[in-house]
Design a protein around this motif. Sequence first.
Motif, PDB file in Angstrom:
ATOM      1  N   THR A  83     -19.837  29.608 -79.635  1.00 34.89           N
ATOM      2  CA  THR A  83     -20.132  28.286 -79.776  1.00 34.89           C
ATOM      3  C   THR A  83     -19.795  27.299 -78.449  1.00 34.89           C
ATOM      4  N   LEU A  84     -18.562  27.659 -77.832  1.00 35.98           N
ATOM      5  CA  LEU A  84     -18.312  26.844 -76.958  1.00 35.98           C
ATOM      6  C   LEU A  84     -18.853  27.442 -75.519  1.00 35.98           C
ATOM      7  N   ASP A 102      -9.887  27.767 -75.987  1.00 39.19           N
ATOM      8  CA  ASP A 102     -10.188  27.306 -77.253  1.00 39.19           C
ATOM      9  C   ASP A 102     -10.390  25.660 -77.114  1.00 39.19           C
ATOM     10  N   SER A 103     -11.212  25.118 -76.040  1.00 38.17           N
ATOM     11  CA  SER A 103     -11.119  23.726 -76.019  1.00 38.17           C
ATOM     12  C   SER A 103     -12.610  23.522 -75.293  1.00 38.17           C
ATOM     13  N   ALA A 135     -13.529  35.068 -86.019  1.00 34.32           N
ATOM     14  CA  ALA A 135     -13.595  33.614 -85.862  1.00 34.32           C
ATOM     15  C   ALA A 135     -13.535  33.181 -84.354  1.00 34.32           C
ATOM     16  N   THR A 136     -12.590  34.051 -83.584  1.00 35.45           N
ATOM     17  CA  THR A 136     -12.418  33.884 -82.210  1.00 35.45           C
ATOM     18  C   THR A 136     -13.730  34.109 -81.378  1.00 35.45           C
ATOM     19  N   ARG A 139     -17.005  34.059 -82.736  1.00 32.20           N
ATOM     20  CA  ARG A 139     -17.875  32.939 -83.075  1.00 32.20           C
ATOM     21  C   ARG A 139     -17.626  31.679 -82.177  1.00 32.20           C
ATOM     22  N   ARG A 140     -16.141  31.395 -82.279  1.00 32.26           N
ATOM     23  CA  ARG A 140     -15.996  30.232 -81.500  1.00 32.26           C
ATOM     24  C   ARG A 140     -16.068  30.198 -80.248  1.00 32.26           C
TER      25      ARG A 140
END
Length: 452
Positions: free
Chosen positions: A358-359, A324-325, A351-352, A354-355
């Motif tokens: 996006t990343l 998550d970075s 949320a995990t 979707r994140r």
Amino acid sequence: MDPDRHANPPRGEGADEDRSADTPGGALQPASFLAALEEHRAQFGATHSLAVLVIRLDRFAHACDTIGPNRVHALRAQVKSRVASVAAMPVAMHWLGPADLGLACLLPDADAEADGAHHVRDLSQLIASALTRPYHVDGFEVFLSCSIGGAVDQPDTGVERHLQLAFDAMLQVNKRGGDGIHTAIQPATPRLATLLAALPGAIGRGEMSLQLQPRALLSSGVITAYTVRLRWQHPVLGRVAPQDFMPAVETLGLINEIGGWTLQQLLQLICETASIGPMQFTLLATSSQLQADDTICMLRRAIDACGLPPGQICVEVPVGIVPDSHVATEKAQRLRDGGIGIALADFTDDATSRRALTLTRPDMVMLDARHLGSAHLHPDLSARLQAACVWAKAQGTTVCAKGLETQAQLDIIRGWGCDSMQGYLLAQPFPATWLAQTHMAVAERARRLLAP
């Protein structure tokens, strides 16, 4: 990094007995047996649960040598008669190989899967007791033991899966010397210490192999890709699942060795099967591989050396291991720059996921639809998977539903707008070395199953 289904075979008790019983090498011949299970499902649905058993006569070859080939049919007939005498209304009973008998029969009403497993074990014990009594054939007295593997048929899972589970459970017994019973409801996981001792040298001993499972477009039924999975077949432990042995691989620091071997085997396969047309091959990445720069460098070097077109090799990354970075974005960009596709697995509406999308901006997300439509499914799961599909497509990402095992599941994910599918409904995983001979049969199956 880790054929087509039958078409209306002859029906009736023993209809395939003589043909399948004489199949060379004991190969599994399940068409008539699976047809009977499908027929039962179509007629009764989930009303009557079934026990699916595979029974191997451990000393059958020795017995045949003793009594001679002309009396083998009489011995087989006695075996089937004894099984039928203790089984509750057999739905199907067919010889799957020279010494392997497939049986499906009704189970008492069970409130839970554990009850079903208990009934399967009880039935297996009754059959084993019946089969170990002496046989008398034209004055000869013959003694047999048996290895029995069992599974409980669940209507939300493909019938081939249950037959394979029962067959694998039987093999576990047989490889330990036979004369035993194993139920494939909750397969035992080997102890970590055992795996740590057995893994070193597994590649050198020829115990590792690759299997492929096809992925097809829903719009046309065209096979566009194969997912690659690593398999380990140990002479004592039997077939060890990747989720059981991969932690030991990482503990021993063998991830680069096994990852390199996997890639080498895949590149050789791509070269040998170029005639089937351009296919994408998807490799599963573990957490340590995703974090290691060595993995990305190894993939890019291999693609450059072989001159592979962009996207022919894809990396399947579970959502849960995506950092998550900004590191995730950097590594994803390096993969894309090297011509490597990215698929996000286990994607759902949270949320995990979707994140992670996006990343990484993946080429594809994969929904786990194995339990879709199951009576045990959490009521929110179907809605969450559908929402995940809609959201991912709105971001311009294609969506694959994997783990499909029934026509009902296929109908559901079609309605969501998924782009492709993978699962036992289309084809079981098969050895990668079979690709050149198997692809056309799988492609035809996909066209009939999926084409408009």
